[in-house]
Write an enzyme that holds these catalytic residues in place. Structure first.
Site, PDB file in Angstrom:
ATOM      1  N   ASP A  52       9.336  -2.052  -9.790  1.00 45.62           N
ATOM      2  CA  ASP A  52       8.534  -1.684  -8.619  1.00 45.62           C
ATOM      3  C   ASP A  52       8.764  -2.641  -7.447  1.00 45.62           C
ATOM      4  OD1 ASP A  52       7.157  -3.915  -9.508  1.00 45.62           O
ATOM      5  OD2 ASP A  52       5.175  -2.964  -9.485  1.00 45.62           O
ATOM      6  N   LYS A  62       4.263   1.782  -4.396  1.00 46.53           N
ATOM      7  CA  LYS A  62       5.453   1.402  -5.166  1.00 46.53           C
ATOM      8  C   LYS A  62       5.196   1.415  -6.673  1.00 46.53           C
ATOM      9  CE  LYS A  62       5.634  -2.546  -3.025  1.00 46.53           C
ATOM     10  NZ  LYS A  62       4.593  -2.322  -1.996  1.00 46.53           N
ATOM     11  N   THR A  63       4.151   0.722  -7.089  1.00 48.56           N
ATOM     12  CA  THR A  63       3.876   0.623  -8.518  1.00 48.56           C
ATOM     13  C   THR A  63       3.492   1.981  -9.099  1.00 48.56           C
ATOM     14  OG1 THR A  63       3.166  -1.677  -8.270  1.00 48.56           O
ATOM     15  CG2 THR A  63       2.483  -0.539 -10.278  1.00 48.56           C
ATOM     16  N   GLY A  84       0.781  -1.231   0.000  1.00 47.63           N
ATOM     17  CA  GLY A  84       0.000   0.000   0.000  1.00 47.63           C
ATOM     18  C   GLY A  84       0.810   1.276   0.000  1.00 47.63           C
TER      19      GLY A  84
END
Length: 207
Positions: free
Chosen positions: A86, A17-18, A14
């Site tokens: 990521d 990162k992506t 959560g």
């Protein structure tokens, strides 16, 4: 940097990162390597019974990430071309050390090192730190079904494990440069100036 930047974005579940890796990939015109998450067939079972399904879950992630990074090495690193991901493969150990026990943990450690010791490793890690309430809010907001009953106690421990894991990574052999991003102070999604600040820091470290 002496070699082409291999950037990894890391942080607890959560953290964003992506999202950040995708934004940086577009801004810096870098190819993006995204981890496989929802395709893991053991996720739902894992969150219902961690002890029963943790080994299967971690092995699936490890094998998929091994293949991704093997391809990344062949396509980018060996060609001295920059790339962003990521995740850092070391996250596997952060999770496994918490969820696995006894002989399963010992076996996993052996397999992890056998597969990853000669893989290309990031030389720049962007580590997103965030408080529990922020992580839980983001997890609920993105609406993944298997995450909706996420135990706050598990997340609180994961935050602590990540801090320890990043410290261990920084002290390891050939450690990467670690750029810490405080998600409570820098909202790179809602505030373009915050994202620009991160971009400028990354550019300086890529030189």
């Amino acid at each position: 940097m002496k070699s082409a930047p291999f950037i990894a974005v890391e942080g607890p579940i959560g953290a964003g990162k992506t999202t950040l890796a995708t934004m940086l990939s577009q801004e810096l015109n870098l190819p993006l390597v995204k981890e496989i998450v929802e395709e893991n067939p053991f996720l739902a079972s894992f969150y219902q019974n961690i002890d029963e399904w943790s080994f299967q879950l971690e092995m699936f992630f490890l094998c998929n990430r091994f293949k991704q990074l093997e391809d990344t090495g062949a396509h980018y690193i060996q060609q001295n071309s920059p790339v962003i991901s990521d995740y850092h493969i070391y996250k596997n150990m952060i999770f496994a050390e918490r969820t696995l026990k006894g002989t399963k943990r010992d076996k996993y450690r052996q397999i992890y090192h056998l597969l990853t010791d000669d893989l290309p490793k990031p030389n720049l890690v962007i580590y997103i730190e965030a408080e529990l309430d922020t992580l839980m809010y983001r997890i609920n907001k993105r609406g993944r079904s298997f995450e909706q009953n996420m135990d706050p106690a598990y997340m609180k421990q994961l935050i602590a494990d990540y801090k320890t894991g990043m410290n261990d990574l920084a002290k390891g052999e050939n450690p990467p440069v670690i750029l810490k991003i405080n998600a409570e102070q820098l909202d790179f999604v809602q505030h373009p100036e915050h994202f620009r600040q991160i971009v400028n820091q990354v550019k300086e470290l890529m030189i």
